[in-house]
Motif scaffolding. Structure first.
Motif, PDB file in Angstrom:
ATOM      1  N   PHE A 176      76.253  20.089  75.483  1.00 42.88           N
ATOM      2  CA  PHE A 176      76.092  21.344  76.169  1.00 42.88           C
ATOM      3  C   PHE A 176      75.456  22.303  75.389  1.00 42.88           C
ATOM      4  CE2 PHE A 176      80.364  19.924  77.766  1.00 42.88           C
ATOM      5  CZ  PHE A 176      79.982  19.081  78.911  1.00 42.88           C
ATOM      6  N   GLN A 182      77.156  23.527  80.790  1.00 40.51           N
ATOM      7  CA  GLN A 182      75.396  23.562  80.992  1.00 40.51           C
ATOM      8  C   GLN A 182      74.733  22.612  79.914  1.00 40.51           C
ATOM      9  OE1 GLN A 182      73.975  27.623  80.269  1.00 40.51           O
ATOM     10  NE2 GLN A 182      71.766  26.719  80.037  1.00 40.51           N
ATOM     11  N   SER A 183      74.296  21.471  80.495  1.00 42.55           N
ATOM     12  CA  SER A 183      73.705  20.507  79.896  1.00 42.55           C
ATOM     13  C   SER A 183      72.538  20.709  79.036  1.00 42.55           C
ATOM     14  CB  SER A 183      73.377  19.096  80.598  1.00 42.55           C
ATOM     15  OG  SER A 183      72.546  18.279  80.073  1.00 42.55           O
TER      16      SER A 183
END
Length: 186
Positions: A176, A182-183
Motif C-alpha cells: 500500500f 490504497q495499492s
C-alpha cells in the motif's frame, strides 16, 4: 526475483531413506548464522537432531500429532530458538532475527537440492523441558530437512495438499501507499 525464492515451498513428502551430508547440514546452519538481526544481536539458536539419534527422537516427540504423520521421514529435525538477553541486556525483536535465520536456511536448502518444512505445531514447554533450556531461551519454530520423497507415503488428506497449486496474494492486496488499502501498484 531470485529463482531460489520461487522454488522454496514447504513439502511434507520426505524420503525416509535419504540422508543429508555433514557438509550440506553445515551449509544450511551456516546460512542461518549469517542472517541479519536487531543490532547484530544474533539471537537465533538451534537444536539439531539427525534421524537415528536421541535428539531427533526427542524433537519428534514434542511435535503435534499431525506433524508426526510425515516428519518422521525427514533426515533432520531441528528447533529454532531465541535467546532473549545477552551481555547488553534484553534483546529486542528476537522473533525477527530467528525468522530471517530460518528463511536463510530454507533458501540454502533449496540451493542444495534439499527440502524443508517449518512447523509451529509443537509443544514449546515440552521442548524447553526436554532439552533443559535456560530460562531466557524460547523455542519458537521447528523445521524438517531432507530430500524429496513420494507423495503416496503421506496420508490422503496431505497428498491432496502436497499437490495443490501454490498461490500467493497479489501485490495489489499487500503493498500500500498513502493510506491503508490504497495499492501502490494500482
Amino acid at each position: 526475483m531470485n529463482e531460489l525464492i520461487s522454488k522454496r515451498w514447504s513439502p511434507r513428502a520426505f524420503s525416509p531413506d535419504a540422508t543429508i551430508s555433514d557438509s550440506d547440514l553445515h551449509a544450511v546452519l551456516e546460512a542461518g548464522r549469517w542472517a541479519p538481526s536487531h543490532g547484530n544481536s544474533q539471537p537465533a539458536r538451534f537444536l539439531v537432531g539427525v534421524r537415528g539419534t536421541p535428539t531427533f527422537d526427542a524433537i519428534f516427540e514434542v511435535l503435534t500429532r499431525g506433524n508426526k504423520t510425515w516428519a518422521l521421514r525427514a533426515s533432520v529435525l531441528l528447533i529454532g530458538c531465541v535467546i532473549t538477553a545477552d551481555d547488553r541486556g534484553h534483546i529486542p525483536n528476537v522473533e525477527f532475527g530467528l525468522g530471517l535465520a530460518m528463511e536463510n536456511m530454507a533458501l540454502q536448502a533449496v540451493d542444495l537440492g534439499l527440502i524443508s518444512h517449518m512447523m509451529g505445531g509443537f509443544d514449546r514447554e515440552a521442548a524447553h523441558t526436554a532439552f533443559a533450556m535456560p530460562e531466557d531461551v524460547r523455542p519458537l519454530v521447528a523445521m524438517a530437512l531432507g530430500r524429496p520423497g513420494s507423495v503416496t507415503d503421506l496420508p490422503e488428506d496431505l497428498q491432496a495438499r502436497e499437490q495443490r497449486e501454490r498461490k500467493r496474494h497479489p501485490l495489489s492486496e499487500t503493498v500500500f501507499t498513502g493510506t491503508w488499502g490504497q495499492s501502490l501498484l494500482g
